[in-house]
Structures are given as C-alpha cells and as structure tokens.
Design a protein around this motif. Sequence first.
Motif, PDB file in Angstrom:
ATOM      1  N   LEU A   1       0.840  -1.202   0.000  1.00  0.00           N
ATOM      2  CA  LEU A   1       0.000   0.000   0.000  1.00  0.00           C
ATOM      3  C   LEU A   1       0.875   1.252   0.000  1.00  0.00           C
ATOM      4  O   LEU A   1       0.616   2.205  -0.745  1.00  0.00           O
TER       5      LEU A   1
ATOM      6  N   ASP B   1       2.573   1.684  -3.376  1.00  0.00           N
ATOM      7  CA  ASP B   1       1.610   2.055  -4.418  1.00  0.00           C
ATOM      8  C   ASP B   1       1.045   3.464  -4.216  1.00  0.00           C
ATOM      9  O   ASP B   1       0.231   3.918  -5.016  1.00  0.00           O
TER      10      ASP B   1
ATOM     11  N   GLU C   1      -1.015   4.258  -1.858  1.00  0.00           N
ATOM     12  CA  GLU C   1      -2.416   4.088  -1.452  1.00  0.00           C
ATOM     13  C   GLU C   1      -2.587   3.935   0.055  1.00  0.00           C
ATOM     14  O   GLU C   1      -3.658   3.552   0.514  1.00  0.00           O
TER      15      GLU C   1
ATOM     16  N   THR D   1      -3.419   5.799   2.683  1.00  0.00           N
ATOM     17  CA  THR D   1      -3.976   7.119   2.968  1.00  0.00           C
ATOM     18  C   THR D   1      -3.661   7.549   4.390  1.00  0.00           C
ATOM     19  O   THR D   1      -3.230   8.677   4.626  1.00  0.00           O
TER      20      THR D   1
ATOM     21  N   SER E   1      -6.927   2.839   3.380  1.00  0.00           N
ATOM     22  CA  SER E   1      -6.580   3.033   1.980  1.00  0.00           C
ATOM     23  C   SER E   1      -7.867   3.236   1.173  1.00  0.00           C
ATOM     24  O   SER E   1      -8.954   2.881   1.631  1.00  0.00           O
ATOM     25  N   PRO E   2      -7.754   3.799  -0.039  1.00  0.00           N
ATOM     26  CA  PRO E   2      -8.965   4.054  -0.836  1.00  0.00           C
ATOM     27  C   PRO E   2      -9.719   2.777  -1.167  1.00  0.00           C
ATOM     28  O   PRO E   2      -9.124   1.720  -1.378  1.00  0.00           O
ATOM     29  N   ALA E   3     -11.034   2.903  -1.227  1.00  0.00           N
ATOM     30  CA  ALA E   3     -11.907   1.804  -1.650  1.00  0.00           C
ATOM     31  C   ALA E   3     -12.995   2.393  -2.538  1.00  0.00           C
ATOM     32  O   ALA E   3     -13.407   3.532  -2.338  1.00  0.00           O
TER      33      ALA E   3
ATOM     34  N   TYR F   1     -13.085   4.600   2.114  1.00  0.00           N
ATOM     35  CA  TYR F   1     -11.781   4.060   2.481  1.00  0.00           C
ATOM     36  C   TYR F   1     -11.964   2.692   3.112  1.00  0.00           C
ATOM     37  O   TYR F   1     -12.964   2.432   3.775  1.00  0.00           O
TER      38      TYR F   1
ATOM     39  N   ALA G   1      -8.081  -1.285  -2.393  1.00  0.00           N
ATOM     40  CA  ALA G   1      -6.800  -1.025  -3.046  1.00  0.00           C
ATOM     41  C   ALA G   1      -6.224  -2.360  -3.506  1.00  0.00           C
ATOM     42  O   ALA G   1      -6.423  -3.399  -2.877  1.00  0.00           O
ATOM     43  N   GLU G   2      -5.487  -2.329  -4.609  1.00  0.00           N
ATOM     44  CA  GLU G   2      -4.993  -3.568  -5.218  1.00  0.00           C
ATOM     45  C   GLU G   2      -4.242  -4.460  -4.231  1.00  0.00           C
ATOM     46  O   GLU G   2      -4.385  -5.678  -4.255  1.00  0.00           O
TER      47      GLU G   2
END
Length: 170
Positions: free
Chosen positions: A43, A46, A48, A50, A67-69, A79, A162-163
Amino acid sequence: MTHEPIIRAETPQDRQAIYDLTRDAFAPMAFSDGSEPDIINQLRADGELTLSLVADADGIIGHVAFSPAKISQAQGAWYGLGPISVRADKQRQGIGTKLVHTGLEMLRNMGAAGCVLTGNPDVYQPMGFKNDHALTYSGLNPRFILYYTFDGSIPKGEINFAEALEEEHP
C-alpha cells in the motif's frame, strides 16, 4: 508501567516496527496467510496508504492502515480499514478502538463518505460499524462486510479495495 499510548501518524523510522508488529499479531490467526505486513508495505509503495497510524507507548504497540476503496453504487470517497494490529500483551485494552476512532475522525475531516472493512462483526460493531448486507466483496459472506458512514447513507454494491488488499474468497 507504560503511559497511555499516543496515536500518531507513522514516520519512516516506524516502518520496521510496524512490519514486525503486524507479522507477530497475525501469526496466530487461523485466517491469516502471513501476507499482512507485506500488504502494508505494498500500500505504501503504491501510494495508497492514505492513513497509517500507530499507537506509541514506549514503542509501537498498535497500528492501523486506511486506503482508498470504491463501492459500485455509492457516492463520495470511501476508504478501507486494515490491516489493524495490536501487540498481544496490549490487546483488549481499547488500543485498537482508539486507533480506529482516530482514523475515522481524520477521514471525516478529509471529507470522506465513510469506511468499509471485512472482519469479525463482534469486533467492529461495538466500534460503530454496521452491516445491512447491502455490500458485497469477492464472494465473501456478507456478514463479514461492514461499513461506517459519516452522513448516514447506506452504501450498496460491490467493494473494490486497493490492489494490495484484493483477495479471492471461495
């Protein structure tokens, strides 16, 4: 005796302690494949991660990542919460709850719509997370998909985390 933990943003000097804490906290968990500390690093790599908050009481005793969702039928910035870890000898003392509530307040101040997670409802419902089975995630039993909303709206649809957090559920 240690003092009350201070909740603060991670610093680069905290990264190894966060890795070690997360590894140790998840090691005894039957549901864990041991990937949690690497997920946090991914994370971060990347861009991501946050929010990455630590509980510091003469060392790092807790950590939470946000992290973003994306939610297919929900508006606004959402998130994902997780992973979250508290050192074994400090669990069940409210440190995880304090980490989560501090992070939620920071997300609210950033204008977020809310936060979603996959986890044990018995752990997260007392923190204010809800579950109305309107969210789906990768075939997971909807009982384990929870949300926290800042404006009272009920998010609906499929979650995409997030991936680094994406996983398959049979």
